[in-house]
Design a protein around this motif. Sequence first.
Motif, mmCIF file in Angstrom:
data_model
loop_
_atom_site.group_PDB
_atom_site.id
_atom_site.type_symbol
_atom_site.label_atom_id
_atom_site.label_comp_id
_atom_site.label_asym_id
_atom_site.label_seq_id
_atom_site.Cartn_x
_atom_site.Cartn_y
_atom_site.Cartn_z
ATOM 1 N N LYS A 157 0.819 -1.210 0.000
ATOM 2 C CA LYS A 157 0.000 0.000 0.000
ATOM 3 C C LYS A 157 0.852 1.260 0.000
ATOM 4 C CE LYS A 157 -3.304 2.361 3.098
ATOM 5 N NZ LYS A 157 -4.273 2.839 2.112
ATOM 6 N N ASP A 158 1.969 1.254 0.743
ATOM 7 C CA ASP A 158 2.792 2.462 0.837
ATOM 8 C C ASP A 158 3.905 2.509 -0.200
ATOM 9 O OD1 ASP A 158 4.612 0.612 1.780
ATOM 10 O OD2 ASP A 158 4.738 1.443 3.803
ATOM 11 N N CYS A 159 3.938 1.515 -1.098
ATOM 12 C CA CYS A 159 4.940 1.439 -2.173
ATOM 13 C C CYS A 159 6.370 1.294 -1.643
ATOM 14 C CB CYS A 159 4.858 2.661 -3.097
ATOM 15 S SG CYS A 159 3.313 2.770 -4.023
ATOM 16 N N HIS A 160 6.515 0.836 -0.425
ATOM 17 C CA HIS A 160 7.847 0.655 0.147
ATOM 18 C C HIS A 160 8.183 -0.820 0.384
ATOM 19 C CE1 HIS A 160 9.162 4.838 1.006
ATOM 20 N NE2 HIS A 160 7.872 5.049 0.838
ATOM 21 N N ALA A 161 7.381 -1.734 -0.148
ATOM 22 C CA ALA A 161 7.668 -3.160 0.000
ATOM 23 C C ALA A 161 7.100 -3.933 -1.178
ATOM 24 C CB ALA A 161 7.075 -3.695 1.313
ATOM 25 N N LEU A 162 7.800 -4.999 -1.554
ATOM 26 C CA LEU A 162 7.321 -5.927 -2.577
ATOM 27 C C LEU A 162 7.147 -7.303 -1.960
ATOM 28 C CD1 LEU A 162 9.381 -5.189 -5.839
ATOM 29 C CD2 LEU A 162 7.008 -4.558 -5.336
ATOM 30 N N THR A 210 -4.987 12.042 4.479
ATOM 31 C CA THR A 210 -5.569 10.704 4.589
ATOM 32 C C THR A 210 -4.597 9.713 5.218
ATOM 33 O OG1 THR A 210 -5.043 10.531 2.224
ATOM 34 C CG2 THR A 210 -7.358 10.795 2.827
ATOM 35 N N HIS A 211 -3.287 10.011 5.169
ATOM 36 C CA HIS A 211 -2.345 9.155 5.895
ATOM 37 C C HIS A 211 -2.657 9.154 7.390
ATOM 38 C CE1 HIS A 211 0.037 8.103 2.567
ATOM 39 N NE2 HIS A 211 0.897 9.088 2.558
ATOM 40 N N ALA A 212 -3.067 10.311 7.902
ATOM 41 C CA ALA A 212 -3.316 10.427 9.337
ATOM 42 C C ALA A 212 -4.427 9.487 9.785
ATOM 43 C CB ALA A 212 -3.660 11.872 9.699
ATOM 44 N N ILE A 213 -5.530 9.433 9.018
ATOM 45 C CA ILE A 213 -6.639 8.587 9.466
ATOM 46 C C ILE A 213 -6.412 7.113 9.128
ATOM 47 C CG2 ILE A 213 -8.265 10.500 9.408
ATOM 48 C CD1 ILE A 213 -9.426 9.321 6.828
ATOM 49 N N GLY A 262 -1.908 16.573 -0.536
ATOM 50 C CA GLY A 262 -1.956 15.551 -1.575
ATOM 51 C C GLY A 262 -2.481 14.252 -1.007
ATOM 52 N N SER A 263 -2.477 13.216 -1.821
ATOM 53 C CA SER A 263 -3.018 11.913 -1.412
ATOM 54 C C SER A 263 -1.959 10.834 -1.262
ATOM 55 C CB SER A 263 -4.051 11.439 -2.445
ATOM 56 O OG SER A 263 -3.406 11.142 -3.681
ATOM 57 N N ASP A 264 -0.845 10.974 -1.989
ATOM 58 C CA ASP A 264 0.139 9.907 -2.132
ATOM 59 C C ASP A 264 -0.484 8.676 -2.783
ATOM 60 O OD1 ASP A 264 2.665 8.836 -2.065
ATOM 61 O OD2 ASP A 264 2.651 8.316 0.064
ATOM 62 N N SER A 265 -1.546 8.888 -3.557
ATOM 63 C CA SER A 265 -2.177 7.787 -4.273
ATOM 64 C C SER A 265 -1.128 7.061 -5.134
ATOM 65 C CB SER A 265 -3.285 8.346 -5.165
ATOM 66 O OG SER A 265 -3.919 7.322 -5.875
ATOM 67 N N PRO A 266 -1.123 5.724 -5.164
ATOM 68 C CA PRO A 266 -2.155 4.800 -4.706
ATOM 69 C C PRO A 266 -2.081 4.397 -3.239
ATOM 70 C CG PRO A 266 -0.430 3.565 -5.782
ATOM 71 C CD PRO A 266 -0.036 5.024 -5.882
ATOM 72 N N VAL A 267 -1.198 5.026 -2.468
ATOM 73 C CA VAL A 267 -1.145 4.688 -1.046
ATOM 74 C C VAL A 267 -2.491 4.983 -0.389
ATOM 75 C CG1 VAL A 267 0.059 5.124 1.130
ATOM 76 C CG2 VAL A 267 1.317 5.191 -1.034
ATOM 77 N N GLU A 268 -3.108 6.087 -0.771
ATOM 78 C CA GLU A 268 -4.427 6.455 -0.266
ATOM 79 C C GLU A 268 -5.357 6.743 -1.439
ATOM 80 O OE1 GLU A 268 -4.959 6.092 2.818
ATOM 81 O OE2 GLU A 268 -3.041 6.354 3.833
ATOM 82 N N ASP A 269 -6.609 7.032 -1.107
ATOM 83 C CA ASP A 269 -7.639 7.323 -2.104
ATOM 84 C C ASP A 269 -7.269 8.576 -2.898
ATOM 85 O OD1 ASP A 269 -9.985 7.697 -3.513
ATOM 86 O OD2 ASP A 269 -11.298 7.455 -1.773
#
Length: 530
Positions: free
Chosen positions: A141-146, A385-388, A422-429
């Motif tokens: 989800k956070d793009c920091h792992a595969l 949205t990262h906060a929630i 921002g959203s950091d999408s796709p990490v968030e909506d």
Amino acid sequence: MIFRHVHDVTYRYFAEHVQRQWQNNAVPALYLFSKLRAPLAVRYIKPGAIVVPGLSDSHAHILEYGSTLQLPLEGTKTINETVARVRNYILSNADIRSDKSKFVLGGGWDHTSWPNGAWPTAADLDSDPVIHGRPVVLQSKDCHALWVSQRALDSSLPFPEEVDGGLIIRDDSGKPTGMLLDNAQELVNQPKLLEDDLLKRFNSAIQAAVRYGLTSIHDAGLDPVSLNLFKKEAGRRTLPIRIYGMSYFDENGEYWGNTTKPIIASGHERLTARSVKIFADGALRTGGAALYEPYADNPQTSGFMRLDKEVLFQYIPLFLRDGWQVNIHSIGDRANGIVLDAFQASLSGVNVTALRPRLEHAQIMTKSDMLRLGKLGVIASIQPTHAISDMLFAEDRLGPERVKNLYAFRTLIESGARITLGSDSPVEDLNPLAGFYAAISRLTPGGDSPHGPDGWFPEQRLTREEALRGMTIDPAYASFTESILGSLEVGKRADYVVLSQNIMTIPLNEILSTQVLATAVDGDLVYGTI
């Protein structure tokens, strides 16, 4: 009143006349001015609807978001449910089902929402007979792992013992389990995507963006392939929305800041690329954010920097010297401290307003560093949205005191920092209204938080005006376009959005039900009708 451009006194007179008429009219009207001397066109919007400036996402990943739309894994509650979703995807795509050599690519899984927060393994994927023997690569989800299957793992071996700025998770015998974090992700061999694949991702993402009312996205340069595609598209057609692209930084490559020219308002003023994106550390969700003290839920680590701090001190002043905006991904308090040290050393004697450096995420910072951020004039590019999302595990991860400095939006503003959302999408909506709601409520969409119905650390909430500015005029400033974008004013570009209800006054619990009725770029509708 919306204008494609207002060029002369005649149009200014009409603008003032229209404004007077609108103020005396109980039904809001939307006036569209076209080219010089063109006839005046009048369009009416529905009672209760409002017009706002075109919405901007200051930090998203366009192609990565388009990729997750193909095999979305967000929302699964267990490893088995995630594996089942991969299996069903294979079975529903005949070309993949019939060819076991084809890579299966997807993203959005979140181990923090699974029981015990355990990392998945290659064995979990290969336990399913449909998946077994296939190369599978799944982005977190956070793009920091595969998370990869055994076949994908085997095709990438051998691995080094250690990876600077990354981690290969191994079992008790030292064998890779199929989980790779941050820089270690680069060890996985994946097929080069064809241009048709990239365009499919791009078009899917842009179609979603305009449905959400986005007229501009700052693409945060996770993949260097992205910017090359945007350049090609801008060269052969008018981009549907404005893209502010961040160029990828490779610390092992040659310095290019003095040999590459920034792109400014290319392709009918739809593409700009005048910034560089540098990764300082990992992510909080995967335990890679660089902290001063060890993680409360994993005292064996305090996270890690993805590059040596000397790299920051070497390259930030070079890029600034050559006229590039410098945007640095920085999440942990130690990472933010190091980055601010480098900015402070590099910005001495520099016109900060002319270069507008940015701290991307700025998630957890000491109070002294928040003050320093404001004094330096560095922009904080934050994602509400990262906060929630993170509030459900953040205190366990950081402890009851340190967590108070996480997503401290109000403290950042009171420290004198300029923020952009921002959203950091796709990490968030990708939906900007989700970010608006999160910023002003600090509640889940259902109205909950670990601190009750007033929100998680409610003293850190933004006002509605601050949140709307953070999605309009502030991202325009952060991308050097505040003179032409970000507000509805005579002479600015006619980027606007029609919303079904007034998000500035409706009850909090009605915000997420707001519909985008129309999205326009340069006065032309790219979504919906009026």
